[in-house]
Design an enzyme around this catalytic site. Structure first.
Site, PDB file in Angstrom:
ATOM      1  N   GLU A   1      33.381  39.615  22.776  1.00 13.29           N
ATOM      2  CA  GLU A   1      33.691  39.182  24.154  1.00 13.29           C
ATOM      3  C   GLU A   1      32.966  37.894  24.541  1.00 13.29           C
ATOM      4  O   GLU A   1      33.099  37.459  25.685  1.00 13.29           O
ATOM      5  CB  GLU A   1      33.298  40.301  25.142  1.00 13.29           C
ATOM      6  CG  GLU A   1      33.910  41.667  24.855  1.00 13.29           C
ATOM      7  CD  GLU A   1      35.420  41.727  25.086  1.00 13.29           C
ATOM      8  OE1 GLU A   1      35.952  40.832  25.768  1.00 13.29           O
ATOM      9  OE2 GLU A   1      36.063  42.654  24.557  1.00 13.29           O
TER      10      GLU A   1
ATOM     11  N   ASP B   1      45.726  43.731  29.126  1.00 12.17           N
ATOM     12  CA  ASP B   1      46.108  45.141  28.996  1.00 12.17           C
ATOM     13  C   ASP B   1      47.104  45.372  27.872  1.00 12.17           C
ATOM     14  O   ASP B   1      47.205  46.479  27.340  1.00 12.17           O
ATOM     15  CB  ASP B   1      46.756  45.635  30.303  1.00 12.17           C
ATOM     16  CG  ASP B   1      45.823  45.509  31.490  1.00 12.17           C
ATOM     17  OD1 ASP B   1      44.631  45.222  31.279  1.00 12.17           O
ATOM     18  OD2 ASP B   1      46.291  45.693  32.629  1.00 12.17           O
TER      19      ASP B   1
ATOM     20  N   ASP C   1      45.861  51.295  26.710  1.00 11.99           N
ATOM     21  CA  ASP C   1      46.015  49.889  27.065  1.00 11.99           C
ATOM     22  C   ASP C   1      44.948  49.124  26.276  1.00 11.99           C
ATOM     23  O   ASP C   1      43.855  49.656  26.000  1.00 11.99           O
ATOM     24  CB  ASP C   1      45.757  49.685  28.562  1.00 11.99           C
ATOM     25  CG  ASP C   1      46.853  50.269  29.453  1.00 11.99           C
ATOM     26  OD1 ASP C   1      47.875  50.764  28.913  1.00 11.99           O
ATOM     27  OD2 ASP C   1      46.677  50.236  30.693  1.00 11.99           O
TER      28      ASP C   1
ATOM     29  N   HIS D   1      40.302  51.115  32.812  1.00 10.65           N
ATOM     30  CA  HIS D   1      39.875  50.288  31.675  1.00 10.65           C
ATOM     31  C   HIS D   1      38.355  50.207  31.524  1.00 10.65           C
ATOM     32  O   HIS D   1      37.626  50.492  32.463  1.00 10.65           O
ATOM     33  CB  HIS D   1      40.465  48.885  31.822  1.00 10.65           C
ATOM     34  CG  HIS D   1      41.965  48.896  31.844  1.00 10.65           C
ATOM     35  ND1 HIS D   1      42.717  48.090  32.658  1.00 10.65           N
ATOM     36  CD2 HIS D   1      42.848  49.639  31.140  1.00 10.65           C
ATOM     37  CE1 HIS D   1      44.007  48.322  32.454  1.00 10.65           C
ATOM     38  NE2 HIS D   1      44.108  49.276  31.542  1.00 10.65           N
TER      39      HIS D   1
ATOM     40  N   ASP E   1      36.634  47.416  31.116  1.00  9.42           N
ATOM     41  CA  ASP E   1      36.008  46.133  31.441  1.00  9.42           C
ATOM     42  C   ASP E   1      35.420  46.047  32.844  1.00  9.42           C
ATOM     43  O   ASP E   1      35.025  44.967  33.297  1.00  9.42           O
ATOM     44  CB  ASP E   1      36.947  44.949  31.148  1.00  9.42           C
ATOM     45  CG  ASP E   1      38.345  45.114  31.706  1.00  9.42           C
ATOM     46  OD1 ASP E   1      38.609  46.128  32.377  1.00  9.42           O
ATOM     47  OD2 ASP E   1      39.172  44.216  31.466  1.00  9.42           O
TER      48      ASP E   1
ATOM     49  N   ASN F   1      34.029  42.424  36.430  1.00 13.30           N
ATOM     50  CA  ASN F   1      35.054  42.033  35.460  1.00 13.30           C
ATOM     51  C   ASN F   1      34.992  40.517  35.253  1.00 13.30           C
ATOM     52  O   ASN F   1      35.648  39.760  35.952  1.00 13.30           O
ATOM     53  CB  ASN F   1      36.406  42.478  36.027  1.00 13.30           C
ATOM     54  CG  ASN F   1      37.509  42.400  35.024  1.00 13.30           C
ATOM     55  OD1 ASN F   1      38.087  41.345  34.844  1.00 13.30           O
ATOM     56  ND2 ASN F   1      37.806  43.497  34.368  1.00 13.30           N
TER      57      ASN F   1
ATOM     58  N   HIS G   1      38.412  39.042  33.509  1.00 18.13           N
ATOM     59  CA  HIS G   1      38.628  39.530  32.136  1.00 18.13           C
ATOM     60  C   HIS G   1      40.058  40.032  31.996  1.00 18.13           C
ATOM     61  O   HIS G   1      40.743  39.735  31.019  1.00 18.13           O
ATOM     62  CB  HIS G   1      37.618  40.649  31.823  1.00 18.13           C
ATOM     63  CG  HIS G   1      37.557  41.020  30.380  1.00 18.13           C
ATOM     64  ND1 HIS G   1      38.156  42.154  29.879  1.00 18.13           N
ATOM     65  CD2 HIS G   1      36.978  40.408  29.321  1.00 18.13           C
ATOM     66  CE1 HIS G   1      37.933  42.226  28.578  1.00 18.13           C
ATOM     67  NE2 HIS G   1      37.221  41.184  28.207  1.00 18.13           N
ATOM     68  N   CYS G   2      40.539  40.745  33.006  1.00 20.32           N
ATOM     69  CA  CYS G   2      41.895  41.309  32.953  1.00 20.32           C
ATOM     70  C   CYS G   2      42.971  40.220  32.860  1.00 20.32           C
ATOM     71  O   CYS G   2      43.968  40.396  32.161  1.00 20.32           O
ATOM     72  CB  CYS G   2      42.198  42.110  34.207  1.00 20.32           C
ATOM     73  SG  CYS G   2      40.992  43.328  34.660  1.00 20.32           S
TER      74      CYS G   2
HETATM   75  N1  ABU Z   1      41.105  46.087  33.636  1.00 24.31           N
HETATM   76  C1  ABU Z   1      41.346  46.492  35.000  1.00 24.31           C
HETATM   77  C2  ABU Z   1      40.221  47.214  35.583  1.00 24.31           C
HETATM   78  C3  ABU Z   1      40.589  47.608  36.938  1.00 24.31           C
HETATM   79  C4  ABU Z   1      39.601  48.531  37.579  1.00 24.31           C
HETATM   80  O1  ABU Z   1      38.701  49.060  36.921  1.00 24.31           O
HETATM   81  O2  ABU Z   1      39.721  48.750  38.763  1.00 24.31           O
END
Ligand code: ABU
Length: 353
Positions: free
Chosen positions: A13, A111, A182, A230, A232, A288, A333-334
């Site tokens: 990362e 994702d 994902d 997720h 992250d 994130n 990150h997303c």
């Molecule tokens: N990768 C999206 C994370 C969104 C969340 O944890 O709310």
């Protein structure tokens, strides 16, 4: 660029970023409700008839397009090659033999696609509405394949109604009948892959990933940390030896054992930026972040405490904003996918644990 290296090449990362995909928000909408969308995104609503659907507001779409362009410009200014997906018509209805759905968005390339070294994997995706999101990347994937990438797709899931149930504590919203995950359920740490077992990633998915990537990699299940989607916002790898975790969810007792010798920052709280629209993500989306290299992170500009913690540890921050990140459910990150970073496949964790 070193032409001896394939164009797809990213092991972790944090290594210096060379090429990235930045998401888009064209035609983004909430899909029609189904059992999966109810269980994963609207578990707070008892009655599925109360689940909203249709396009996000013009304000969300316009301001997010501006913020994503600003992110893309900042990355370009740092010398990173920026690529974008192709817009899709997410209102278009599609069908499997078992169900019909319409689409969601291409806001979060993180994702859909998982880069592990020179391999790029189209992941199964747990929501029906997201089953064809990968098509927005097909031209890029073909280009990367022609340039030497290994291009794989996980088994296409069937996603019958019975896969889903309303989540209860650490009982997941998905069952184990097929591999489901994902890409953002995985945090890459060289040979060690941290896989969050959550509503968007089951154990069977981790088993598929481990069997596909083989003995060069170790897939570590992160269980009973946080069910919501997720990894992250839950195990945030910053650079070798430094990880951020949300203190209300991750403690020394459930921290993945391989990270125990690292400097673990148990982040106590985040700045909560209110919105008048329904927010899909909690304030912890502030964790994130996108590492541009081991000493530079792109971080939500409101998160001053987090920025100070990072700067104390030798990581500069570039503050930017995704004004509707929590409405759309994705931070820096997303909304990015690092296609190529410099660096090689290394071990950063104690493999005896
Ligand atoms: N990768 C999206 C994370 C969104 C969340 O944890 O709310």
């Amino acid at each position: 660029m070193n032409r001896a290296r394939p164009v797809v090449h990213s092991h972790n990362e944090w290594d210096p970023l060379e090429e990235v995909i930045v998401g888009i928000v064209d035609n983004a909408r909430l899909p029609r409700p189904d059992p999966g969308f109810h269980a994963l995104e609207f578990a707070d609503l008892q009655d599925a008839r109360d689940i909203p659907s249709g396009p996000f507001s013009t304000r969300v779409l316009e301001e997010t397009a501006e913020d994503l362009d600003a992110l893309a410009d900042a990355l370009t200014g740092l010398g990173v090659v920026v690529r974008r997906p192709e817009p899709m018509d997410h209102a278009r209805v599609f069908a499997s033999p078992d169900w019909e759905s319409d689409g969601f968005f291409n806001y979060c390339p993180r994702d859909t696609l998982l880069v592990l070294g020179d391999t790029i994997i189209e992941t199964p995706m747990v929501l029906r509405a997201r089953q064809h999101e990968n098509l927005a990347y097909r031209t890029l994937l073909r280009e990367y394949f022609d340039a030497g990438a290994r291009w794989l797709s996980a088994p296409k899931p069937r996603l019958l109604d019975g896969v889903y149930r309303m989540p209860q504590g650490f009982d997941l919203a998905i069952d184990e009948s097929e591999p489901l995950f994902d890409a953002a359920n995985v945090a890459r740490c060289g040979r060690d892959l941290f896989y969050l077992v959550s509503d968007s990633g089951n154990r069977t998915g981790a088993r598929w990933l481990a069997s596909t990537m083989g003995p060069e990699y170790r897939v570590h299940l992160c269980e009973r940390l946080r069910n919501t989607i997720h990894i992250d916002t839950t195990v945030v790898l910053v650079k070798p030896g430094l990880v951020l975790v949300p203190a209300p969810y991750v403690t020394p007792d459930n921290l993945p054992a391989q990270l125990r010798s690292w400097d673990v920052v148990y982040v106590e709280d985040m700045v909560d930026v209110p919105s008048t629209e329904r927010q899909a993500s909690s304030k912890w989306l502030g964790l994130n972040l996108l590492m541009v290299n081991p000493t530079l992170a792109i971080v939500d500009r409101h998160q001053e405490g987090l920025r100070r913690e990072l700067e104390r540890r030798g990581v500069d921050t570039l503050p930017l904003e995704l004004r509707h990140g929590r409405v759309l459910g994705g931070g820096f990150h997303c909304v990015t996918l690092d296609v190529r970073r410099r660096g090689t496949l290394e071990s950063y964790c104690d493999s005896s644990v």
